[in-house]
Design a protein around this motif. Sequence first.
Motif, PDB file in Angstrom:
ATOM      1  N   MET A 132       1.129  -1.243   0.154  1.00 17.64           N
ATOM      2  CA  MET A 132       0.385  -0.054  -0.015  1.00 17.64           C
ATOM      3  C   MET A 132       0.656   1.378  -0.389  1.00 17.64           C
ATOM      4  O   MET A 132       0.829   2.014  -0.945  1.00 17.64           O
ATOM      5  CB  MET A 132      -1.405   0.038   1.012  1.00 17.64           C
ATOM      6  N   TYR A 133       2.027   1.349   1.055  1.00 13.86           N
ATOM      7  CA  TYR A 133       2.918   2.104   1.107  1.00 13.86           C
ATOM      8  C   TYR A 133       3.419   3.326  -0.679  1.00 13.86           C
ATOM      9  O   TYR A 133       3.288   3.523  -0.502  1.00 13.86           O
ATOM     10  CB  TYR A 133       4.022   2.310   2.382  1.00 13.86           C
ATOM     11  N   VAL A 134       4.480   1.571  -0.794  1.00 11.91           N
ATOM     12  CA  VAL A 134       5.602   1.717  -1.819  1.00 11.91           C
ATOM     13  C   VAL A 134       4.527   1.801  -2.986  1.00 11.91           C
ATOM     14  O   VAL A 134       4.702   2.738  -4.381  1.00 11.91           O
ATOM     15  CB  VAL A 134       5.968   0.985  -2.057  1.00 11.91           C
ATOM     16  N   ASP A 135       3.782   0.530  -3.412  1.00  8.79           N
ATOM     17  CA  ASP A 135       3.204   0.561  -4.686  1.00  8.79           C
ATOM     18  C   ASP A 135       1.937   1.134  -5.465  1.00  8.79           C
ATOM     19  O   ASP A 135       2.331   1.803  -6.240  1.00  8.79           O
ATOM     20  CB  ASP A 135       2.803  -1.088  -4.807  1.00  8.79           C
ATOM     21  N   VAL A 136       0.663   1.696  -4.369  1.00  7.25           N
ATOM     22  CA  VAL A 136      -0.135   1.866  -4.007  1.00  7.25           C
ATOM     23  C   VAL A 136       0.094   3.837  -4.520  1.00  7.25           C
ATOM     24  O   VAL A 136      -0.334   4.480  -5.244  1.00  7.25           O
ATOM     25  CB  VAL A 136      -1.183   1.913  -3.778  1.00  7.25           C
ATOM     26  N   ILE A 137       0.367   3.998  -3.297  1.00  6.07           N
ATOM     27  CA  ILE A 137       0.925   5.489  -2.846  1.00  6.07           C
ATOM     28  C   ILE A 137       1.952   6.003  -3.333  1.00  6.07           C
ATOM     29  O   ILE A 137       2.227   7.131  -3.633  1.00  6.07           O
ATOM     30  CB  ILE A 137       1.085   5.636  -0.973  1.00  6.07           C
ATOM     31  N   GLY A 138       2.848   5.143  -3.929  1.00  8.08           N
ATOM     32  CA  GLY A 138       3.836   5.605  -4.551  1.00  8.08           C
ATOM     33  C   GLY A 138       5.337   6.031  -3.474  1.00  8.08           C
ATOM     34  O   GLY A 138       5.620   7.203  -4.448  1.00  8.08           O
ATOM     35  N   MET A 160      -6.759   6.830   2.293  1.00  7.73           N
ATOM     36  CA  MET A 160      -7.417   6.610   2.018  1.00  7.73           C
ATOM     37  C   MET A 160      -8.522   7.714   2.400  1.00  7.73           C
ATOM     38  O   MET A 160      -9.583   7.477   1.472  1.00  7.73           O
ATOM     39  CB  MET A 160      -7.848   5.747   2.928  1.00  7.73           C
ATOM     40  N   GLU A 161      -8.677   8.204   2.753  1.00  4.69           N
ATOM     41  CA  GLU A 161      -9.445   8.940   3.359  1.00  4.69           C
ATOM     42  C   GLU A 161      -9.726  11.027   1.943  1.00  4.69           C
ATOM     43  O   GLU A 161     -10.812  10.415   1.109  1.00  4.69           O
ATOM     44  CB  GLU A 161      -9.366  10.583   4.617  1.00  4.69           C
ATOM     45  N   VAL A 162      -8.453  10.774   1.608  1.00  9.38           N
ATOM     46  CA  VAL A 162      -8.145  11.645   0.056  1.00  9.38           C
ATOM     47  C   VAL A 162      -8.839  10.611  -1.114  1.00  9.38           C
ATOM     48  O   VAL A 162      -9.689  11.980  -2.069  1.00  9.38           O
ATOM     49  CB  VAL A 162      -6.942  11.943   0.154  1.00  9.38           C
ATOM     50  N   LYS A 163      -8.573   9.664  -1.216  1.00  7.98           N
ATOM     51  CA  LYS A 163      -8.953   9.123  -2.205  1.00  7.98           C
ATOM     52  C   LYS A 163     -10.657   9.033  -1.992  1.00  7.98           C
ATOM     53  O   LYS A 163     -11.469   8.258  -3.082  1.00  7.98           O
ATOM     54  CB  LYS A 163      -7.722   8.482  -2.546  1.00  7.98           C
ATOM     55  N   GLY A 164     -11.264   8.937  -1.215  1.00  2.00           N
ATOM     56  CA  GLY A 164     -12.179   8.561  -0.591  1.00  2.00           C
ATOM     57  C   GLY A 164     -12.728   7.154  -0.682  1.00  2.00           C
ATOM     58  O   GLY A 164     -14.367   6.652  -0.676  1.00  2.00           O
ATOM     59  N   TYR A 165     -11.989   6.181  -0.258  1.00  2.87           N
ATOM     60  CA  TYR A 165     -12.325   4.837  -0.255  1.00  2.87           C
ATOM     61  C   TYR A 165     -12.502   4.903   1.188  1.00  2.87           C
ATOM     62  O   TYR A 165     -12.923   3.535   1.981  1.00  2.87           O
ATOM     63  CB  TYR A 165     -10.815   4.297  -0.595  1.00  2.87           C
ATOM     64  N   LYS A 166     -12.206   5.544   2.472  1.00  2.90           N
ATOM     65  CA  LYS A 166     -12.462   6.135   3.933  1.00  2.90           C
ATOM     66  C   LYS A 166     -13.252   7.414   3.984  1.00  2.90           C
ATOM     67  O   LYS A 166     -13.032   8.594   3.389  1.00  2.90           O
ATOM     68  CB  LYS A 166     -12.112   5.353   4.200  1.00  2.90           C
TER      69      LYS A 166
END
Length: 178
Positions: A132-138, A160-166
């Motif tokens: 999540m930290y490296v591959d997804v968030i970058g 997660m909050e900024v992307k609207g997932y949470k």
Amino acid sequence: MLRDIDRNYNILHIAGREYRVRYSLNAMRCLEEYKPLSELLKTKYTEWSIDDVLYLANAAMCSLPKNFKAVNRRDFKNVHPTVQELGEIVRPQDLPKLKEEIICAIIAALPEPKNTDEAPKKAMHEGHERAMYVDVIGRSDKEYWSSTKKEIADRIECYMEVKGYKDTAELVQEYDDD
């Protein structure tokens, strides 16, 4: 506040010197050469053995700039001061204060516990966290390893909050009733 997103360090006092340290994932990995942190935390910090304290202090030294090369090579035996060097300079009368400083640094590095009644148990482990930290968030792998569990959890939470997932937490206003 902005200071909440700054990297936080704790001070360990050893033999009259101050060491600005943090329990990053590098420190946790170093500590695994002795015992995982989860095993050490099963014992009350006041009951830690001298070896426990020395290895915990040595692991914290992974955050010192002079140890970056050894840490990046995973050459934890060359993190200074070494466990042996610490054993020679830590006095028995210094142990209670050192234990307290170490537990404070560990607590500062860990995220707030989640309410286990609300959240269903998931089979997540460090691999998922890193993905999540490296591959997804970058974020970089180097940044991942030099971050604390608290920093990683906070960054993932914000993502997660900024992307609207949470959903973002409700703003609670405090009133001073005095």
